[in-house]
Design an enzyme around this catalytic site. Structure first.
Site, PDB file in Angstrom:
ATOM      1  N   SER A  10      55.908 -40.034  46.191  1.00  0.00           N
ATOM      2  CA  SER A  10      56.263 -40.216  44.782  1.00  0.00           C
ATOM      3  C   SER A  10      55.004 -40.239  43.939  1.00  0.00           C
ATOM      4  O   SER A  10      54.139 -41.107  44.111  1.00  0.00           O
ATOM      5  CB  SER A  10      57.029 -41.526  44.593  1.00  0.00           C
ATOM      6  OG  SER A  10      57.158 -41.818  43.216  1.00  0.00           O
ATOM      7  N   HIS A  35      58.183 -35.992  45.059  1.00  0.00           N
ATOM      8  CA  HIS A  35      59.183 -36.778  44.333  1.00  0.00           C
ATOM      9  C   HIS A  35      58.642 -37.100  42.943  1.00  0.00           C
ATOM     10  O   HIS A  35      57.590 -37.734  42.802  1.00  0.00           O
ATOM     11  CB  HIS A  35      59.486 -38.067  45.094  1.00  0.00           C
ATOM     12  CG  HIS A  35      60.643 -38.836  44.546  1.00  0.00           C
ATOM     13  ND1 HIS A  35      61.956 -38.506  44.805  1.00  0.00           N
ATOM     14  CD2 HIS A  35      60.688 -39.926  43.749  1.00  0.00           C
ATOM     15  CE1 HIS A  35      62.758 -39.363  44.203  1.00  0.00           C
ATOM     16  NE2 HIS A  35      62.009 -40.228  43.541  1.00  0.00           N
ATOM     17  N   ASP A  37      59.426 -38.870  39.429  1.00  0.00           N
ATOM     18  CA  ASP A  37      60.254 -39.840  38.713  1.00  0.00           C
ATOM     19  C   ASP A  37      60.136 -39.627  37.213  1.00  0.00           C
ATOM     20  O   ASP A  37      59.046 -39.711  36.645  1.00  0.00           O
ATOM     21  CB  ASP A  37      59.814 -41.271  39.050  1.00  0.00           C
ATOM     22  CG  ASP A  37      60.189 -41.670  40.463  1.00  0.00           C
ATOM     23  OD1 ASP A  37      61.370 -41.539  40.820  1.00  0.00           O
ATOM     24  OD2 ASP A  37      59.294 -42.105  41.212  1.00  0.00           O
ATOM     25  N   MET A  39      61.340 -41.114  33.652  1.00  0.00           N
ATOM     26  CA  MET A  39      61.893 -42.331  33.052  1.00  0.00           C
ATOM     27  C   MET A  39      61.801 -42.233  31.533  1.00  0.00           C
ATOM     28  O   MET A  39      60.829 -41.694  31.001  1.00  0.00           O
ATOM     29  CB  MET A  39      61.131 -43.560  33.536  1.00  0.00           C
ATOM     30  CG  MET A  39      61.033 -43.698  35.035  1.00  0.00           C
ATOM     31  SD  MET A  39      60.112 -45.193  35.479  1.00  0.00           S
ATOM     32  CE  MET A  39      59.873 -44.923  37.226  1.00  0.00           C
ATOM     33  N   HIS A  68      63.800 -36.885  40.064  1.00  0.00           N
ATOM     34  CA  HIS A  68      64.664 -38.064  39.985  1.00  0.00           C
ATOM     35  C   HIS A  68      64.754 -38.503  38.522  1.00  0.00           C
ATOM     36  O   HIS A  68      63.813 -39.083  37.973  1.00  0.00           O
ATOM     37  CB  HIS A  68      64.070 -39.171  40.869  1.00  0.00           C
ATOM     38  CG  HIS A  68      64.845 -40.441  40.865  1.00  0.00           C
ATOM     39  ND1 HIS A  68      64.332 -41.619  41.383  1.00  0.00           N
ATOM     40  CD2 HIS A  68      66.101 -40.742  40.438  1.00  0.00           C
ATOM     41  CE1 HIS A  68      65.220 -42.578  41.258  1.00  0.00           C
ATOM     42  NE2 HIS A  68      66.301 -42.079  40.675  1.00  0.00           N
ATOM     43  N   MET A  70      65.729 -40.762  35.844  1.00  0.00           N
ATOM     44  CA  MET A  70      66.148 -42.129  35.493  1.00  0.00           C
ATOM     45  C   MET A  70      66.207 -42.209  33.982  1.00  0.00           C
ATOM     46  O   MET A  70      65.410 -42.900  33.317  1.00  0.00           O
ATOM     47  CB  MET A  70      65.170 -43.143  36.091  1.00  0.00           C
ATOM     48  CG  MET A  70      65.284 -43.270  37.592  1.00  0.00           C
ATOM     49  SD  MET A  70      64.069 -44.392  38.318  1.00  0.00           S
ATOM     50  CE  MET A  70      62.706 -43.250  38.576  1.00  0.00           C
ATOM     51  N   MET A 139      68.983 -46.005  46.241  1.00  0.00           N
ATOM     52  CA  MET A 139      67.804 -46.775  45.848  1.00  0.00           C
ATOM     53  C   MET A 139      67.715 -48.049  46.677  1.00  0.00           C
ATOM     54  O   MET A 139      68.697 -48.785  46.808  1.00  0.00           O
ATOM     55  CB  MET A 139      67.865 -47.130  44.362  1.00  0.00           C
ATOM     56  CG  MET A 139      67.777 -45.944  43.410  1.00  0.00           C
ATOM     57  SD  MET A 139      66.178 -45.096  43.479  1.00  0.00           S
ATOM     58  CE  MET A 139      65.046 -46.409  42.956  1.00  0.00           C
ATOM     59  N   GLY A 144      62.673 -48.140  38.364  1.00  0.00           N
ATOM     60  CA  GLY A 144      61.857 -48.359  37.183  1.00  0.00           C
ATOM     61  C   GLY A 144      60.416 -48.736  37.438  1.00  0.00           C
ATOM     62  O   GLY A 144      59.564 -48.538  36.574  1.00  0.00           O
ATOM     63  N   PHE A 145      60.118 -49.283  38.617  1.00  0.00           N
ATOM     64  CA  PHE A 145      58.758 -49.742  38.892  1.00  0.00           C
ATOM     65  C   PHE A 145      58.368 -49.440  40.334  1.00  0.00           C
ATOM     66  O   PHE A 145      59.190 -49.562  41.242  1.00  0.00           O
ATOM     67  CB  PHE A 145      58.630 -51.258  38.675  1.00  0.00           C
ATOM     68  CG  PHE A 145      58.898 -51.699  37.268  1.00  0.00           C
ATOM     69  CD1 PHE A 145      57.884 -51.720  36.324  1.00  0.00           C
ATOM     70  CD2 PHE A 145      60.170 -52.103  36.887  1.00  0.00           C
ATOM     71  CE1 PHE A 145      58.137 -52.130  35.023  1.00  0.00           C
ATOM     72  CE2 PHE A 145      60.432 -52.514  35.590  1.00  0.00           C
ATOM     73  CZ  PHE A 145      59.412 -52.521  34.653  1.00  0.00           C
ATOM     74  N   GLY A 147      56.086 -50.333  43.790  1.00  0.00           N
ATOM     75  CA  GLY A 147      55.550 -51.512  44.453  1.00  0.00           C
ATOM     76  C   GLY A 147      56.521 -52.646  44.665  1.00  0.00           C
ATOM     77  O   GLY A 147      56.104 -53.759  45.011  1.00  0.00           O
ATOM     78  N   ASP A 177      64.576 -44.700  48.555  1.00  0.00           N
ATOM     79  CA  ASP A 177      63.438 -44.784  47.642  1.00  0.00           C
ATOM     80  C   ASP A 177      63.240 -46.224  47.221  1.00  0.00           C
ATOM     81  O   ASP A 177      64.120 -46.822  46.609  1.00  0.00           O
ATOM     82  CB  ASP A 177      63.709 -43.900  46.416  1.00  0.00           C
ATOM     83  CG  ASP A 177      62.594 -43.942  45.384  1.00  0.00           C
ATOM     84  OD1 ASP A 177      61.551 -44.573  45.637  1.00  0.00           O
ATOM     85  OD2 ASP A 177      62.771 -43.336  44.307  1.00  0.00           O
ATOM     86  N   GLY A 178      62.072 -46.771  47.567  1.00  0.00           N
ATOM     87  CA  GLY A 178      61.743 -48.117  47.119  1.00  0.00           C
ATOM     88  C   GLY A 178      61.333 -49.023  48.265  1.00  0.00           C
ATOM     89  O   GLY A 178      62.162 -49.358  49.112  1.00  0.00           O
ATOM     90  N   GLY A 179      60.050 -49.373  48.321  1.00  0.00           N
ATOM     91  CA  GLY A 179      59.577 -50.290  49.346  1.00  0.00           C
ATOM     92  C   GLY A 179      59.592 -49.716  50.753  1.00  0.00           C
ATOM     93  O   GLY A 179      59.566 -50.474  51.727  1.00  0.00           O
ATOM     94  N   GLY A 199      55.667 -44.150  47.521  1.00  0.00           N
ATOM     95  CA  GLY A 199      54.656 -44.009  46.486  1.00  0.00           C
ATOM     96  C   GLY A 199      53.396 -44.748  46.851  1.00  0.00           C
ATOM     97  O   GLY A 199      52.412 -44.156  47.289  1.00  0.00           O
TER      98      GLY A 199
END
Length: 222
Positions: A10, A35, A37, A39, A68, A70, A139, A144-145, A147, A177-179, A199
């Protein structure tokens, strides 16, 4: 049959001052997708980039661009992002009034279509559309963020979605996606995910060794 594992760095975690270089670096390191993002400051609090930046990224890599969105009312911009060079366009089920119509719009432009689902949203709205989708993004953090910490509660949804895809013998990827990191890759892949977005785990790798970070994700899945 297990689907091929793919890694999608990402760019949200990349150095935007060197974005073209950063994209080329993960391509050289073995990325399967890039990827991206997008936003708008409304669907999620942050604002990132638009079609002009996607067009510039497209010139920097031959790897497919996984977009993606958002954003609210993504239908307004789908054609712009398609022209900019997106290969796959992913919209949130929570952001569109008629998901089937939006998916049809994406496919009419010759692009692969995907839908994304927030951690708190049920997957029910996705199920009638599976036959028209190339991928579903579940997700594993709130969008939105970068980390954020991985949300374990999404794992049963991955498993249920993969079971339905297999029951209907469909050709659909499940992206998470995420963590995502080597500690939880085996869990999500074991549940049925096969496209891993990362990411911070890649772009903030020690010594900027992107290949090592990508290979660590692959190794953790076996």
């Amino acid at each position: 049959m297990p689907r091929p594992l793919r890694v999608a760095p990402s760019i949200l975690a990349a150095d935007f001052a060197r974005l073209g270089e950063e994209v080329r670096a993960v391509e050289a390191a073995g990325a399967d997708l890039i990827h991206v993002d997008v936003m708008d400051g409304q669907f999620v609090p942050n604002i990132t980039l638009g079609p002009d930046v996607v067009k510039a990224i497209r010139k920097s890599t031959k790897v497919p661009l996984d977009l993606h969105l958002m954003i609210v009312d993504p239908d307004r911009f789908i054609e712009d992002f398609a022209r900019a060079g997106a290969d796959l366009i992913n919209v949130h089920v929570e952001a569109v009034p008629d998901v089937a119509k939006t998916v049809a719009h994406i496919r009419s432009l010759g692009k692969k279509a995907a839908v994304a689902v927030k951690p708190a949203s049920p997957i029910d709205v996705v199920l009638p559309l599976l036959g028209e989708l190339d991928m579903v993004l579940l997700m594993t953090v709130n969008p939105g963020f970068s980390g954020q910490k991985f949300i374990e509660g999404v794992v049963p949804k991955i498993r249920a979605l993969r079971a339905e895809i297999e029951r209907r013998n469909l050709d659909v990827d499940i992206q998470v996606d995420g963590g995502i990191n080597p500690k939880n890759v085996a869990t999500v892949v074991g549940a049925g995910a096969n496209v891993l977005v990362a990411g911070y785990g890649i772009y903030r790798a020690p010594n900027a060794d992107y290949a090592a970070a990508i290979n660590a994700l692959r190794a953790a899945a076996t």
